[in-house]
Design a protein around this motif. Structure first.
Motif, short mmCIF file in Angstrom:
data_model
loop_
_atom_site.label_atom_id
_atom_site.label_comp_id
_atom_site.label_asym_id
_atom_site.label_seq_id
_atom_site.Cartn_x
_atom_site.Cartn_y
_atom_site.Cartn_z
N PRO A 181 0.80 -1.23 0.00
CA PRO A 181 0.00 0.00 0.00
C PRO A 181 0.83 1.28 0.00
N VAL A 182 2.05 1.25 0.55
CA VAL A 182 2.90 2.45 0.57
C VAL A 182 3.24 2.88 -0.85
N PHE A 183 3.30 1.91 -1.76
CA PHE A 183 3.66 2.21 -3.15
C PHE A 183 2.44 2.47 -4.01
N GLY A 184 1.26 2.52 -3.38
CA GLY A 184 0.05 2.83 -4.12
C GLY A 184 -0.09 4.33 -4.34
N ALA A 185 -1.19 4.73 -4.93
CA ALA A 185 -1.43 6.15 -5.19
C ALA A 185 -1.73 6.89 -3.89
N GLY A 186 -1.34 8.15 -3.83
CA GLY A 186 -1.60 8.96 -2.65
C GLY A 186 -3.08 9.02 -2.31
N GLY A 187 -3.38 9.09 -1.01
CA GLY A 187 -4.77 9.16 -0.56
C GLY A 187 -5.31 7.86 -0.01
N HIS A 188 -4.49 6.82 -0.01
CA HIS A 188 -4.89 5.55 0.58
C HIS A 188 -4.27 5.40 1.97
N ALA A 189 -4.84 4.53 2.75
CA ALA A 189 -4.31 4.25 4.09
C ALA A 189 -3.25 3.16 4.01
N TYR A 190 -2.24 3.30 4.82
CA TYR A 190 -1.27 2.22 5.04
C TYR A 190 -1.29 1.92 6.54
N VAL A 191 -1.74 0.74 6.89
CA VAL A 191 -1.91 0.36 8.30
C VAL A 191 -1.04 -0.85 8.60
N TYR A 192 -0.25 -0.75 9.64
CA TYR A 192 0.60 -1.88 10.02
C TYR A 192 0.62 -2.03 11.54
N LEU A 193 1.08 -3.19 12.00
CA LEU A 193 1.20 -3.45 13.43
C LEU A 193 2.62 -3.18 13.90
N CYS A 194 2.75 -2.44 14.97
CA CYS A 194 4.04 -2.16 15.59
C CYS A 194 4.20 -3.09 16.80
N TYR A 195 5.27 -3.84 16.82
CA TYR A 195 5.52 -4.84 17.87
C TYR A 195 4.37 -5.86 17.96
N GLY A 196 3.61 -5.98 16.88
CA GLY A 196 2.52 -6.94 16.87
C GLY A 196 1.33 -6.54 17.74
N LEU A 197 1.34 -5.29 18.23
CA LEU A 197 0.29 -4.85 19.17
C LEU A 197 -0.42 -3.58 18.71
N HIS A 198 0.35 -2.58 18.32
CA HIS A 198 -0.19 -1.25 18.07
C HIS A 198 -0.50 -1.04 16.59
N THR A 199 -1.73 -0.63 16.31
CA THR A 199 -2.16 -0.37 14.94
C THR A 199 -1.77 1.05 14.55
N MET A 200 -0.93 1.17 13.52
CA MET A 200 -0.40 2.48 13.12
C MET A 200 -1.00 2.90 11.79
N ILE A 212 -9.57 0.51 13.91
CA ILE A 212 -9.11 -0.06 12.65
C ILE A 212 -8.10 -1.18 12.90
N SER A 213 -7.93 -2.01 11.89
CA SER A 213 -6.95 -3.09 11.90
C SER A 213 -6.16 -3.02 10.60
N THR A 214 -5.26 -3.96 10.40
CA THR A 214 -4.46 -3.98 9.17
C THR A 214 -5.34 -4.24 7.94
N GLU A 215 -6.55 -4.70 8.13
CA GLU A 215 -7.46 -4.91 7.01
C GLU A 215 -7.85 -3.59 6.34
N TRP A 216 -7.63 -2.47 7.04
CA TRP A 216 -7.93 -1.16 6.47
C TRP A 216 -6.79 -0.64 5.61
N SER A 217 -5.68 -1.37 5.57
CA SER A 217 -4.56 -0.94 4.73
C SER A 217 -4.98 -0.96 3.27
N ASN A 218 -4.63 0.08 2.55
CA ASN A 218 -4.98 0.30 1.14
C ASN A 218 -6.39 0.84 0.95
N HIS A 219 -7.06 1.20 2.06
CA HIS A 219 -8.41 1.77 1.96
C HIS A 219 -8.31 3.21 1.43
N PRO A 220 -9.13 3.58 0.43
CA PRO A 220 -9.11 4.97 -0.08
C PRO A 220 -9.77 5.92 0.92
#
Length: 262
Positions: free
Chosen positions: A123-142, A196-204
Motif C-alpha cells: 500500500p505504501v507504493f500505491g497512489a496517494g490518498g490511501h491508508a497504510y496500516v501496520y502493526l508495531c511490535y505486533g500490538l499497536h495499529t499504526m 481499525i486493523s491492518t485490514e484497512w490498509s490500502n483503503h481509499p
C-alpha cells in the motif's frame, strides 16, 4: 464610513428602528419579528475548541463534511505532512482532528518502503490518498496516509489527534475513561480509537463511508522536530526535522521538548 451628506439621498419617513440586533427587529407598526440566534453546535468534547488553535470557527463548520479529493495527496510526503495538521479523520461516530504527524520519504532509511514491495508494504507504493496500516511490535495499529504518485513509496504517520466527536466510543475502544491528552497522544492510540486493523490498509480515504479524511482549519502555527523511535536509521534521517505538530495544543505525544518553531 463616509459621513459626508449627499443631497440626492432621501431618508424614509419611517425608518426601521433596531432595538436588539440579536433578537428583535421592530418597525413603527403593529407587528414585530423575532430572530433567534443560531445555537452553538454541540459536540461530545467542547473543550477541544479551546485547545486547538484554528483559523476561525466558521471554517470548522464549512469543512465539517468535506472529503479531501485524491489530488490533495499528489505531493511528496514532506509537503503533505504539515498540510494534514488540522484535518479530520472520520470513522463511524468518531471524528478526530490531526495534531501531530511524521513524514517518511523514498530512500529514507526509516521508511518501510526501503524493504521494497512486499505483501505488507505494497500500500505504501500505491497512489496517494490511501491508508497504510501496520502493526508495531505486533500490538499497536499504526495509521499512515500514503503520499505522492503510485510507485513512489512514501507516507505520513498520524502520531496524535484530538477528539472532535464520539468521545464515549473513543473511551470504550481505548479502555480509558479520560478526557485528557493521554487518550490520543500516540499513533497506536489513534488506531485503537478509530477501531481499525491492518485490514484497512490500502483503503481509499477519499471515498464516502468507512474511514474518511475530511478537510479542516489550518493551524495558525506549527512546530517541528526529529521523528520518534527510529534510532535504527542513518544519522542523517534520525536528525531530519520531519515531525510536525500544531503549536500550542497539549495533544502531542512524547517527547515534546524536541519540537521547536521552524
Amino acid at each position: 464610513m463616509n459621513k459626508k451628506k449627499k443631497k440626492n439621498i432621501q431618508l424614509p419617513k419611517n425608518p426601521i428602528k433596531i432595538t436588539n440586533p440579536t433578537k428583535i427587529i421592530s418597525k413603527k407598526s403593529t407587528t414585530s419579528t423575532t430572530i433567534k440566534p443560531n445555537p452553538k453546535p454541540k459536540t461530545h468534547f467542547q473543550i477541544n475548541d479551546q485547545l486547538l488553535p484554528t483559523s476561525s470557527n466558521s471554517s470548522i463548520v464549512l469543512a465539517k463534511n468535506s472529503i479531501l479529493s485524491p489530488d490533495f495527496y499528489q505531493i511528496d510526503a514532506l509537503s503533505l505532512a504539515p498540510r494534514l495538521l488540522g484535518k479530520r479523520l472520520k470513522k463511524d461516530d468518531v471524528i478526530l482532528q490531526i495534531t501531530e504527524v511524521e513524514a517518511y520519504l523514498p530512500n529514507d532509511s526509516a521508511c518501510h518502503g526501503r524493504f521494497g514491495i512486499t505483501p505488507r508494504t505494497a500500500p505504501v507504493f500505491g497512489a496517494g490518498g490511501h491508508a497504510y496500516v501496520y502493526l508495531c511490535y505486533g500490538l499497536h495499529t499504526m495509521l499512515n496516509v500514503v503520499a505522492d504518485k503510485e510507485g513512489v513509496g512514501a507516507a505520513v504517520l498520524i502520531r496524535s489527534c484530538a477528539p472532535v466527536s464520539g468521545l464515549e466510543t473513543i473511551q470504550q475502544r481505548r479502555g480509558l475513561k479520560s478526557e485528557k491528552p493521554v487518550l490520543l497522544t500516540g499513533p497506536g492510540k489513534v488506531g485503537q480509537a478509530l477501531g481499525i486493523s491492518t485490514e484497512w490498509s490500502n483503503h481509499p480515504l477519499f471515498t464516502p463511508g468507512g474511514l474518511e479524511l475530511l478537510d479542516g482549519p489550518e493551524p495558525e502555527n506549527i512546530i517541528v522536530g526529529p521523528r520518534v523511535g527510529i534510532n535504527y536509521a542513518s544519522p542523517e534521517h534520525v536528525n531530519a526535522l520531519w515531525r510536525f505538530a500544531i503549536a500550542g495544543t497539549p495533544w502531542i505525544s512524547a517527547p515534546r521538548n524536541t519540537l521547536r518553531p521552524p
